[in-house]
Scaffold this motif. Structure first.
Motif, PDB file in Angstrom:
ATOM      1  N   LYS A  20       0.840  -1.187  -0.148  1.00 56.64           N
ATOM      2  CA  LYS A  20       0.025  -0.017   0.070  1.00 56.64           C
ATOM      3  C   LYS A  20       0.748   1.234   0.054  1.00 56.64           C
ATOM      4  N   GLY A  23       1.979   3.219  -3.538  1.00 58.91           N
ATOM      5  CA  GLY A  23       0.934   3.646  -4.235  1.00 58.91           C
ATOM      6  C   GLY A  23      -0.086   4.451  -3.690  1.00 58.91           C
ATOM      7  N   ASP A  24      -1.079   5.002  -4.548  1.00 59.18           N
ATOM      8  CA  ASP A  24      -2.194   5.753  -3.738  1.00 59.18           C
ATOM      9  C   ASP A  24      -3.243   4.492  -3.421  1.00 59.18           C
ATOM     10  N   ASP A  64      -7.732  -1.371  -0.268  1.00 59.44           N
ATOM     11  CA  ASP A  64      -8.492  -0.514  -0.672  1.00 59.44           C
ATOM     12  C   ASP A  64      -9.656  -1.391  -1.548  1.00 59.44           C
TER      13      ASP A  64
END
Length: 131
Positions: A20, A23-24, A64
């Protein structure tokens, strides 16, 4: 990243948190039950159903999205998602990471992150007498 994540352990949670951080958002490709059975991980695998595994992953702060895939590899998922970063655990060398060529061709990064300690679902199952 992707995997079976059959019996969630600290090694999984650590790898996902570090993935995680690259990146976004973190999308986890999760092998379906049928896909796990074809991976030759053992006759009793998966221990947990795809729904249970997806539920556990989806409730980790670092994750996510969870996307199930039924193929033997996440190649089609990687093609569809076009990630900027592809992460696997350190037991995977870059030349063995499915989709690495696709990500790199688009200017993305492919990372094989060191594993945390000696955690392994297969080893744990042996320890408790399941494999």
């Amino acid at each position: 990243t992707n995997g079976c994540f059959d019996v969630l352990h600290p090694g999984h949670v650590d790898l996902l948190a570090r993935a995680k951080a690259q990146g976004d958002i973190l999308v986890v490709g999760l092998n379906s039950d049928a896909s796990v059975k074809r991976q030759a991980k053992g006759p009793s695998r998966p221990i947990n159903s795809e729904n249970a595994r997806a539920f556990m992953l989806a409730h980790l702060a670092s994750v996510d999205y969870v996307v199930l895939f039924s193929e033997d590899t996440p190649l089609e998922l990687i093609r569809a998602l076009e990630p900027d970063v592809l992460v696997k655990g350190g037991d995977w060398t870059e030349d063995k990471i499915v989709g690495a060529d696709i990500v790199k061709a688009r200017g993305g990064r492919v990372l094989s992150l060191p594993l945390l300690g000696d955690f392994s679902t297969t080893a744990w199952l042996r320890k408790v007498g399941r494999e």
